[in-house]
Write a protein that holds these residues in place. Structure first.
Motif, PDB file in Angstrom:
ATOM      1  N   ASP A  57       0.833  -1.203   0.000  1.00  0.00           N
ATOM      2  CA  ASP A  57       0.000   0.000   0.000  1.00  0.00           C
ATOM      3  C   ASP A  57       0.866   1.252   0.000  1.00  0.00           C
ATOM      4  O   ASP A  57       0.562   2.245  -0.681  1.00  0.00           O
ATOM      5  N   LEU A  58       1.962   1.221   0.753  1.00  0.00           N
ATOM      6  CA  LEU A  58       2.855   2.375   0.806  1.00  0.00           C
ATOM      7  C   LEU A  58       3.592   2.557  -0.517  1.00  0.00           C
ATOM      8  O   LEU A  58       3.790   3.696  -0.974  1.00  0.00           O
ATOM      9  N   VAL A  59       3.959   1.443  -1.154  1.00  0.00           N
ATOM     10  CA  VAL A  59       4.617   1.523  -2.463  1.00  0.00           C
ATOM     11  C   VAL A  59       3.694   2.205  -3.472  1.00  0.00           C
ATOM     12  O   VAL A  59       4.110   3.108  -4.225  1.00  0.00           O
ATOM     13  N   ALA A  60       2.433   1.791  -3.501  1.00  0.00           N
ATOM     14  CA  ALA A  60       1.467   2.383  -4.434  1.00  0.00           C
ATOM     15  C   ALA A  60       1.235   3.856  -4.124  1.00  0.00           C
ATOM     16  O   ALA A  60       1.162   4.702  -5.036  1.00  0.00           O
ATOM     17  N   ALA A  61       1.141   4.188  -2.839  1.00  0.00           N
ATOM     18  CA  ALA A  61       0.912   5.571  -2.454  1.00  0.00           C
ATOM     19  C   ALA A  61       2.122   6.448  -2.771  1.00  0.00           C
ATOM     20  O   ALA A  61       1.977   7.605  -3.181  1.00  0.00           O
ATOM     21  N   GLU A  62       3.315   5.901  -2.634  1.00  0.00           N
ATOM     22  CA  GLU A  62       4.529   6.652  -2.962  1.00  0.00           C
ATOM     23  C   GLU A  62       4.607   6.914  -4.467  1.00  0.00           C
ATOM     24  O   GLU A  62       4.983   8.024  -4.898  1.00  0.00           O
ATOM     25  N   SER A  63       4.219   5.928  -5.263  1.00  0.00           N
ATOM     26  CA  SER A  63       4.214   6.106  -6.722  1.00  0.00           C
ATOM     27  C   SER A  63       3.244   7.208  -7.126  1.00  0.00           C
ATOM     28  O   SER A  63       3.546   8.048  -7.989  1.00  0.00           O
ATOM     29  N   ALA A  64       2.080   7.218  -6.499  1.00  0.00           N
ATOM     30  CA  ALA A  64       1.090   8.249  -6.800  1.00  0.00           C
ATOM     31  C   ALA A  64       1.600   9.624  -6.369  1.00  0.00           C
ATOM     32  O   ALA A  64       1.392  10.626  -7.066  1.00  0.00           O
ATOM     33  N   ALA A  65       2.301   9.682  -5.242  1.00  0.00           N
ATOM     34  CA  ALA A  65       2.838  10.959  -4.770  1.00  0.00           C
ATOM     35  C   ALA A  65       3.905  11.470  -5.721  1.00  0.00           C
ATOM     36  O   ALA A  65       3.983  12.674  -6.009  1.00  0.00           O
TER      37      ALA A  65
END
Length: 209
Positions: A57-65
């Protein structure tokens, strides 16, 4: 004569969480990789699956950021807040596992991808003498013998040929008064506990100030 075996020192697991999200992700992934299938950790709490999901979840959120998606930074921060406590709980599980096998605790902790916290080792406290706050005095400090004990003190001004008895104390320290400045004085002590008198210590010397 009986010999004493030192008890193994307890190793402490340490989480060195990076502040930047990409480094945190890599660090968390390393812990998951180290613990997956590791026989030392048969039932991790939280489970590896739960921690992995939080990392993903953090990986996906970091990519979006990084893609500057609107609101993505706030979501990324929320996902980080979810992951960190899980890693802290996992550290607690590793510590419990290590505590159950003190002899191998350091290798168990390192096997989980965590660091072993360095602890300062204090040298044993010995008997020493140093100049007192006032000229002609000496401050003596010894190792504490027991919770309830007293201490006998002696000093010699003739190289140990004769000894003068100083007042007994209830603490492992005292100040000897009335010494001649410039003189070389030897000091020794012995503890007295409820089991009896201890042996006299080796003497220590001091040039009186």
């Amino acid at each position: 004569m009986t010999s004493q075996t030192k008890s193994p020192r307890r190793s402490l697991a340490s989480l060195k969480l990076p502040t930047k999200v990409p480094a945190l992700i890599t660090y968390a992934q390393g812990i998951v990789k180290a613990m997956t299938g590791n026989p030392s950790f048969p039932n991790p709490q939280p489970t590896i699956a739960v921690v992995t999901a939080a990392i993903d979840d953090l990986v996906a959120a970091e990519s979006a950021a990084l893609a500057r998606t609107k609101g993505a930074v706030a979501v990324r921060n929320e996902k980080r807040i979810v992951l960190v406590p899980l890693l802290q709980q996992l550290r607690g599980y590793v510590q419990t596992t290590a505590d159950a096998n003190i002899d191998n605790s350091a290798s168990i902790i390192q096997g989980a991808g965590l660091a072993v916290r360095k602890t300062a080792i204090r040298p044993p406290r010995g008997f020493n003498a140093r100049p007192g706050a006032v000229s002609g005095t000496a401050r003596l400090v010894a190792a504490s013998a027991a919770r309830r004990s007293s201490y006998e003190w002696q000093y010699s001004i003739d190289g140990g040929k004769t000894w003068v008895t100083a007042p007994v104390t209830l603490q492992a320290k005292t100040t000897v008064l009335g010494l001649t400045p410039g003189a070389s004085v030897q000091f020794k002590y012995r503890p007295v506990t409820k089991t009896g008198e201890g042996d006299w210590s080796q003497s220590v010397s001091l040039i009186v100030k």
